[in-house]
Scaffold this motif. Structure first.
Motif, PDB file in Angstrom:
ATOM      1  N   LEU A 523       0.873  -1.143   0.269  1.00  0.00           N
ATOM      2  CA  LEU A 523       0.037  -0.020  -0.002  1.00  0.00           C
ATOM      3  C   LEU A 523       0.849   1.242   0.260  1.00  0.00           C
ATOM      4  O   LEU A 523       0.753   2.141  -0.628  1.00  0.00           O
ATOM      5  CB  LEU A 523      -1.124   0.078   1.354  1.00  0.00           C
ATOM      6  N   LEU A 524       1.927   1.169   1.170  1.00  0.00           N
ATOM      7  CA  LEU A 524       2.762   2.422   1.001  1.00  0.00           C
ATOM      8  C   LEU A 524       3.508   2.587  -0.136  1.00  0.00           C
ATOM      9  O   LEU A 524       3.772   3.948  -0.652  1.00  0.00           O
ATOM     10  CB  LEU A 524       3.657   2.253   2.089  1.00  0.00           C
ATOM     11  N   SER A 525       3.792   1.440  -0.974  1.00  0.00           N
ATOM     12  CA  SER A 525       4.582   1.779  -2.301  1.00  0.00           C
ATOM     13  C   SER A 525       3.729   2.227  -3.299  1.00  0.00           C
ATOM     14  O   SER A 525       4.030   3.159  -4.160  1.00  0.00           O
ATOM     15  CB  SER A 525       5.148   0.315  -2.661  1.00  0.00           C
ATOM     16  N   GLY A 530       2.481   6.729  -6.881  1.00  0.00           N
ATOM     17  CA  GLY A 530       1.124   7.554  -7.192  1.00  0.00           C
ATOM     18  C   GLY A 530       1.484   8.992  -7.044  1.00  0.00           C
ATOM     19  O   GLY A 530       1.163   9.821  -8.064  1.00  0.00           O
ATOM     20  N   VAL A 531       2.041   9.251  -5.853  1.00  0.00           N
ATOM     21  CA  VAL A 531       2.457  10.810  -5.488  1.00  0.00           C
ATOM     22  C   VAL A 531       3.603  11.270  -6.587  1.00  0.00           C
ATOM     23  O   VAL A 531       3.262  12.548  -7.155  1.00  0.00           O
ATOM     24  CB  VAL A 531       2.985  10.769  -4.102  1.00  0.00           C
ATOM     25  N   LYS A 540      -3.534  10.065 -14.932  1.00  0.00           N
ATOM     26  CA  LYS A 540      -3.862   8.638 -15.054  1.00  0.00           C
ATOM     27  C   LYS A 540      -3.230   7.469 -14.277  1.00  0.00           C
ATOM     28  O   LYS A 540      -4.015   6.697 -13.756  1.00  0.00           O
ATOM     29  CB  LYS A 540      -4.048   8.317 -16.456  1.00  0.00           C
ATOM     30  N   GLU A 541      -2.061   7.446 -14.561  1.00  0.00           N
ATOM     31  CA  GLU A 541      -1.072   6.540 -13.848  1.00  0.00           C
ATOM     32  C   GLU A 541      -1.266   6.643 -12.238  1.00  0.00           C
ATOM     33  O   GLU A 541      -1.295   5.490 -11.540  1.00  0.00           O
ATOM     34  CB  GLU A 541       0.335   6.561 -14.397  1.00  0.00           C
ATOM     35  N   ASP A 545      -2.801   3.747  -9.546  1.00  0.00           N
ATOM     36  CA  ASP A 545      -2.158   3.394  -8.223  1.00  0.00           C
ATOM     37  C   ASP A 545      -2.892   3.466  -7.082  1.00  0.00           C
ATOM     38  O   ASP A 545      -3.022   2.664  -6.164  1.00  0.00           O
ATOM     39  CB  ASP A 545      -0.684   4.030  -7.955  1.00  0.00           C
ATOM     40  N   PHE A 546      -3.589   4.564  -6.883  1.00  0.00           N
ATOM     41  CA  PHE A 546      -4.509   5.014  -5.771  1.00  0.00           C
ATOM     42  C   PHE A 546      -5.663   4.097  -5.841  1.00  0.00           C
ATOM     43  O   PHE A 546      -6.035   3.578  -4.537  1.00  0.00           O
ATOM     44  CB  PHE A 546      -4.872   6.661  -5.919  1.00  0.00           C
TER      45      PHE A 546
END
Length: 632
Positions: A523-525, A530-531, A540-541, A545-546
């Motif tokens: 999840l953290l990765s 995503g950030v 979009k990418e 991820d989120f």
């Protein structure tokens, strides 16, 4: 000429026994002047010679013979500081000679039965004091072997119990202390000096019994009873060193009862009695930790580390006046556990960890670096990483240190440490790790072995993935978004090795903790990558991820704000607003379940949404427009 049974022995033998007894007593009196003594063997030789040569036992000589035997056995037991099997045999032979002198036989009797026969049938007044002295030695030998039932049975006989039939050495632990206290020690004969008086030996037996039974009750979880027995022992006859150990055990017992202030009081008493009782100081730190008094805990750990680093002076707290002391009896595993001495490096690690947990990042970094330096000096050979050590697995220490370095603004050093973890775990993980029901792999001899191997593989995989995760956040701090994305992607690729079959495996009992860590790293990765996509304008990418993150942890409050922002930047404002409203009406729960490893702390901090107030303001402004027109 053949000597008849019961006749007095030759005068020469009596003189030899008397001379040996005087020698034993006299040499013991000057022990404190530095004599190095080895005087127990002659006495045993004389008694043994009497048996082997057929010298008959005679009542007139028995008091002297038994006194020599008492002094001899006492000296041997005291010198060895342990119960020796040969000494029990000597006592047994002494009892047989008493029966022989009285015209009885007990060759086929056990030691317990022999004592019962001797104390019930031998009524000669002159033999009562020597027999009680020998009985005290027998009790000491049994007590040292934790044979509390046999010891209680013996003291029932010595106390002339009303029903001797019950004195058959059954389980008498509960009454042993009261039987010991009730035992009336016969007056000593001035002409037969003792190297240690029976009265002193009785007091030591009482203290040791209370101490031992207190530890037994503590181990069984009967803390009020344990506390009472240990308090009894603290008022008994013992050296300062043992008294400090008793106070330490009292403190631990009170701590387990939840009486933390009383625990601190007892532990401080231990240190006042014997400042070298360092286990008490480590327990003080543990109590302060439980109380939440971090400053006091860190001070205690710092004092402990400083004390362990010094060469302690020779302990002078043990009394030199007695051959047998309380230490002779109390050697139980629980006492060894409570009085375990920490290696200085263990205390250094605890200092580092507590500082990191409390947000004292600079101090944490300093301690972690010192600890890692010790690793290079072969610390693993110095400290066994067993269940009693506070040290975690070495990769976890590296990752914790990396977390501290990130928080201290040293991302490049963190990257270096993580690279070490990644390199060392490269060959330890199978290409595909399958977690499934039964854990019955044909190459494993048992399900337990298979489970152990899966746990180890999951741990190695988590450490390796966490190394990439930390590197991703560190590169992000350095402003290199592309390198950060690369590291986050490597982390996710590592985690794809695991295939979890949830159809049958009982994760709650088997691998649930490891799987929870594994999923949190994933999840953290995803958040981290995503950030970086958001910052590069690859919305979009980022959104993908989120969304994937919410599949792993539905409604997670760390993910939702990022998802809302990604939707907003993709000009999907109604959907973003709906998501935001949903999260406010049904907020997800964070921090449920087991605590996460400390090495994920910095990643959790960096994954937090940076401007929740600004996002909330934008959403409220959007939803508060008169027409609700997204374009207005």
């Amino acid at each position: 000429m053949k000597r008849r049974r019961g006749a007095a022995p030759e005068p020469g033998c009596l003189q030899a026994w008397a001379a040996e007894n005087r020698l034993l007593a006299e040499r013991w009196r000057v022990r404190n002047h530095g004599w190095l003594l080895g005087f127990s063997q002659p006495a045993q030789f004389l008694v043994g010679l009497a048996v082997l040569t057929g010298l008959p036992a005679a009542l007139p000589a028995l008091p002297l013979e038994l006194t020599v035997l008492y002094n001899s056995v006492l000296c041997t037991m005291g010198a060895s500081e342990s119960a020796i099997k040969e000494e029990a045999e000597v006592i047994h032979q002494g009892l047989l000679r008493v029966l022989e002198a009285c015209g009885a036989c007990g060759q086929d009797l056990s030691t317990e039965e022999l004592w019962q026969k001797v104390l019930q049938e031998v009524t000669v007044e002159e033999l009562q004091a020597p027999l009680h002295q020998l009985g005290a030695l027998q009790a000491a030998w049994w007590l040292a072997g934790s044979r509390l039932g046999s010891t209680a049975g013996l003291f029932r006989l010595l106390n002339n119990a009303e029903d001797p039939g019950k004195a058959h050495f059954s389980n008498g632990e509960n009454e042993l202390l009261s039987l010991l206290k009730a035992w009336q020690v016969p007056a000593e004969v001035a002409s037969l000096p003792l190297v240690q008086s029976t009265r002193d030996l009785k007091e030591i037996l009482c203290t040791a019994t209370a101490f031992m039974q207190g530890l037994q009750e503590m181990e069984a979880g009967n803390f009020p009873t344990a506390l009472s027995l240990l308090q009894e022992a603290a008022g008994g006859f013992c050296s300062k060193r043992v008294l400090a150990q008793i106070y330490t055990c009292l403190g631990c017992c009170a701590q387990r009862m939840g009486k933390l202030q009383i625990a601190l009081q007892h532990l401080k008493e231990a240190l006042q009695v014997d400042f070298q009782c360092l286990p008490a100081l480590s327990h003080v730190a543990a109590v302060y930790h439980e109380l939440g008094e971090t400053e006091a805990e860190l001070q205690a750990l710092a004092l402990l580390y400083e004390a362990l680093g010094k060469n302690p002076p020779v302990a002078a707290s043990s009394s030199p006046h007695f051959l047998i002391q309380t230490e002779f009896f109390v050697r139980t595993p629980i006492l060894a556990s409570l009085l375990r001495h920490h290696h200085p490096s263990e205390v250094m690690y605890l200092l580092a960890r507590r500082c990191l947990e409390d947000g004292r990042v600079a101090d944490a970094v300093e301690h972690y670096m010192d600890f890692l330096a010790l690793l290079q000096e072969g610390l693993q050979q110095q400290v066994p990483l067993d269940g009693g050590s506070p040290l975690p697995r070495i990769p976890e220490v590296f990752l914790e240190a990396a977390s501290a370095l990130e928080q201290a603004g040293r991302p490049r050093d963190a990257i270096t440490l993580c690279e070490e973890v990644i390199t060392r775990t490269t060959g330890l993980i199978p290409r595909v790790l399958r977690v499934e029901e039964g854990l019955q792999q044909p190459e494993c001899p048992s399900p337990g072995t298979a489970l152990s191997q899966q746990k180890e593989s999951l741990c190695c995989l988590s450490w390796r993935a966490a190394g990439y995760l930390h590197q991703g956040w560190a590169w992000a701090k350095l402003g290199d978004n592309k390198e950060a994305i690369t590291q986050f992607s490597r982390c996710l690729s590592e985690l794809l090795r695991v295939q979890i079959d949830r159809s049958g495996v009982d994760l709650a009992e088997n691998l649930q903790p490891e799987v929870e860590v594994f999923q949190k790293i994933r999840l953290l990765s995803l958040i981290g990558r995503g950030v970086q996509f958001l910052e590069l304008g690859r919305h979009k990418e980022a959104l993908l991820d989120f969304q994937h993150g919410l599949q792993i942890s539905p409604g997670d409050p760390k993910v939702v704000p990022y998802l809302v922002e990604a939707l907003w930047k993709l000009d999907r404002k109604p959907e973003a607003a709906a998501r935001w409203q949903n999260s406010r009406s049904s907020p997800g729960e964070e921090g449920q379940g087991r605590p996460l490893p400390l090495f994920l702390g910095s990643c959790l901090q960096q994954a937090a949404f940076p401007c929740p107030e600004a996002l909330a303001s934008s959403m409220e402004d959007y939803l508060g427009t008169p027409s609700g027109d997204p374009g207005s």
